[in-house]
Design a protein around this motif. Structure first.
Motif, PDB file in Angstrom:
ATOM      1  N   ASP A 110       9.768  41.522   6.634  1.00 27.61           N
ATOM      2  CA  ASP A 110      10.769  42.475   7.098  1.00 27.61           C
ATOM      3  C   ASP A 110      10.798  42.537   8.621  1.00 27.61           C
ATOM      4  O   ASP A 110      11.872  42.683   9.228  1.00 27.61           O
TER       5      ASP A 110
ATOM      6  N   GLY B 164      13.844  47.322   3.102  1.00 27.26           N
ATOM      7  CA  GLY B 164      14.110  46.323   2.084  1.00 27.26           C
ATOM      8  C   GLY B 164      13.218  46.477   0.870  1.00 27.26           C
ATOM      9  O   GLY B 164      12.084  46.960   0.978  1.00 27.26           O
TER      10      GLY B 164
ATOM     11  N   ILE C  81      14.938  39.618   0.259  1.00 30.64           N
ATOM     12  CA  ILE C  81      15.002  40.947  -0.357  1.00 30.64           C
ATOM     13  C   ILE C  81      15.716  40.878  -1.697  1.00 30.64           C
ATOM     14  O   ILE C  81      16.605  40.058  -1.911  1.00 30.64           O
TER      15      ILE C  81
ATOM     16  N   ARG D 136      17.874  40.248   6.268  1.00 32.38           N
ATOM     17  CA  ARG D 136      16.896  40.591   5.221  1.00 32.38           C
ATOM     18  C   ARG D 136      17.069  39.694   3.999  1.00 32.38           C
ATOM     19  O   ARG D 136      16.082  39.328   3.354  1.00 32.38           O
TER      20      ARG D 136
ATOM     21  N   ALA E 255      12.956  39.886  10.089  1.00 37.93           N
ATOM     22  CA  ALA E 255      14.376  40.239  10.048  1.00 37.93           C
ATOM     23  C   ALA E 255      14.722  41.212  11.170  1.00 37.93           C
ATOM     24  O   ALA E 255      15.758  41.061  11.847  1.00 37.93           O
TER      25      ALA E 255
END
Length: 604
Positions: free
Chosen positions: A328, A407, A365, A360, A331
């Motif tokens: 995460d 996410g 995700i 993501r 991202a």
């Protein structure tokens, strides 16, 4: 579905007036003088399916907490401090009064709105016993009766109500869960036997999903299976959920000690349940209490027996959360580098939301973990703002951008907030942002003895704001599930939380500040509670920070930070650089290196 799309077509002001009029017509037919319409569904979840979004349909309010009360000539929408601005913007204030709750209790409002002898209806599937008891106590001596309705009168008006969700369920692998479902059932069943309880009714979908090592797709953002369950003291589970959610592989995973029946079979199962039956007054619907009492079944009021074991993450769950946070972070770093590397001209809040969701998705995700909060300027001053095409603002140099997002990964759940300057930082935001940052650091560095609750720590995050006469109207931290709901009980960091903090719990650390009409600030990391060194005979706890993302140094007044605070932030940024640099490339890696350099280099 992108975060900004979900609530764009909830009806016009005329629609909401007609819907309220239709509800009032049903109340007159039923002989009711008032009716309570909660945000909740039968499972008391933060997110509800479209079929259960009664408050949204009736009023247009899309917040995650609140309720309405309608009488023949009055209607009130009750919201807390997080939503007072949003509520006034979303509902027709010519037909709804926006009520400051909990400062104004529903019983106090009803006492003023209804004559003696009035009758207030409620749907017993949508309220907990604790909630109903509080209202009933508040009405004592008023002559106003509180009545459980046999049918929800709003549902008679909502003629195009969507069908309940039947999302496919999936296996949550034992390796990621860290414990087989059978072992979990045996462990909780042993607690029931120890307490002399034969059965427990589980009503929280995240409790059931954790217990059975399953995940679902019924509710956007929360990977739970909407269901009820009866857990026996022998470890057997009767699961009440739409059977079509479960394929053969999942049924095999559940085994023959778990039976599946349609939700409408729950009533008969409650009639036949062997007592004492454990029910949680804080989360189980009042309808379940009423049915068991009608049958004469002994009720053992007590906390959901799964909720605390679920909150105490094991080693596998913690490692999954760490891994999810690293992906995460990649991202987030890519997003922040993208924002910093271009002019804001032409960009809007929706552009940022869509870019972040795309990044993501590149990290794998399954869904976002909640509807992304992305607000610039005055929109950022709404703590739970959600952009739509009408509210969408452009990014303008000199504004403050707040992004609160997360996410859902197969192995973990993330939740992060960063506050960013668009171009040069506006001077009046630097002081509040620095106070928020210092509070976040103070909580991150805290060490405390076992037995301390969130209420004991809450002031650590607020102290620097309080010193300036400032504060924020939400909790400092909430529990977070492991590849489950982003908001999880029972522990939190707030002025009213008396739940003792324990090693393995994961919480958010998110102080903020909001200046209406101007800007909003929030800095949020997730932290895991762990044991720390202490003198012999004393157990001490502290926090491990899970979130890995730079904090905008343009909004920091270095002259205010103590040497210890600077050291903490430099060490945090060095860790972010070391762990995340291998996961990003090119301009994003260059940006990360620059934004994680020691703070004193900024001043130089």
């Amino acid at each position: 579905m992108s975060a900004f799309q979900q609530f764009e077509d909830e009806g016009s002001a005329g629609d909401h007036a007609a819907r309220l009029a239709g509800l009032r017509g049903q109340l007159a037919k039923a002989g009711l003088d008032a009716f309570i319409v909660p945000r909740a569904d039968a499972h008391q979840g933060e997110y509800v399916a479209d079929a259960d979004a009664r408050l949204r349909w009736l009023t247009g309010f899309t917040g995650s907490a609140g309720f309405a009360i309608a009488t023949a000539d009055r209607a009130g929408l009750f919201v807390d401090g997080r939503y007072k601005v949003q509520a006034r913007a979303q509902v027709d204030t010519t037909i709804y009064s926006v009520i400051d709750w909990p400062a104004t209790k529903p019983a106090d409002w009803l006492r003023e709105a209804l004559p003696e002898g009035g009758t207030v209806g409620f749907d017993p599937w949508l309220h907990t016993r604790r909630e109903i008891e509080a209202i009933r106590k508040g009405l004592e001596g008023s002559g106003i009766a509180l009545l459980a309705a046999q049918a929800n009168p709003l549902d008679a008006v909502w003629t195009d109500r969507p069908a309940p969700p039947v999302g496919r369920a999936r296996i949550h692998a034992d390796g990621v869960a860290g414990e087989a479902a059978a072992a979990k059932r045996d462990r909780i069943a042993a607690e029931l036997r120890k307490a002399g309880q034969k059965t427990a009714l589980l009503t929280l979908p995240d409790s059931i999903s954790w217990l059975l090592n399953i995940r679902g797709s019924d509710i956007p953002r929360n990977p739970v299976v909407q269901s009820f369950a009866l857990l026996g003291d022998d470890g057997h589970v009767a699961l009440f959920a739409a059977p079509e959610k479960f394929d053969e592989a999942l049924r095999s995973h559940l085994g023959n000690t778990v039976t599946i029946a349609a939700p409408d079979q729950l009533g008969a199962a409650l009639d036949a349940a062997e007592g004492p039956v454990r029910l949680d007054p804080g989360s189980a619907p009042e309808a379940a209490f009423l049915q068991l009492e009608l049958c004469g079944t002994t009720i053992a009021a007590g906390t959901d027996p799964v909720i605390l074991p679920k909150a105490l993450k094991n080693a596998a769950e913690l490692e999954g959360m760490r891994a999810a946070h690293r992906r995460d972070a990649a991202a987030m770093v890519n997003l922040l580098a993208w924002l910093d590397g271009r002019s804001p001209e032409g960009l809007t809040e929706i552009d940022v939301v869509e870019k972040l969701e795309s990044l993501r998705r590149d990290q794998g995700i399954l869904d976002i973990s909640f509807d992304t909060i992305c607000g610039v300027g005055p929109n950022a001053a709404l703590p739970h703002y959600r952009v739509n095409r009408d509210s969408n603002r452009p990014l303008v140099a000199g504004d403050i951008l707040l992004i609160d997002s997360g996410g859902q990964y197969a192995d973990g759940t993330t939740d992060i907030t960063r506050t960013l300057a668009i171009g040069p930082a506006r001077a009046d935001a630097i002081g509040p942002n620095t106070a928020v940052l210092r509070g976040m650091i103070a909580l991150s560095r805290a060490r405390f003895p076992k037995g301390v609750a969130g209420a004991h720590l809450d002031a650590l995050a607020r102290q620097f704001l309080w010193a300036e006469g400032l504060d924020f109207d939400h909790g400092t931290g909430h529990g977070v599930g492991a590849a489950l709901c982003v908001h999880e009980g029972p522990a939190r960091i707030s002025r009213v939380s008396e739940i003792a903090l324990e090693a393995g719990m994961i919480l958010s650390n998110e102080p903020g500040y909001y200046r209406e009409g101007a800007f909003g600030i929030r800095i949020e990391n997730l932290v895991a509670i762990r044991k720390v060194e202490a003198e012999p005979g004393r157990e001490m706890l502290g926090f491990e920070t899970l979130t890995l993302c730079p904090i905008d140094r343009r909004l920091i007044d270095l002259a205010v930070l103590s040497p210890e605070e600077i050291d903490w932030l430099d060490a945090y940024h060095a860790r972010v650089r070391d762990e995340i640099a291998p996961l990003v490339e090119g301009a994003a890696r260059d940006w990360l290196t620059r934004e994680t350099r020691p703070l004193r280099e900024t001043a130089a």
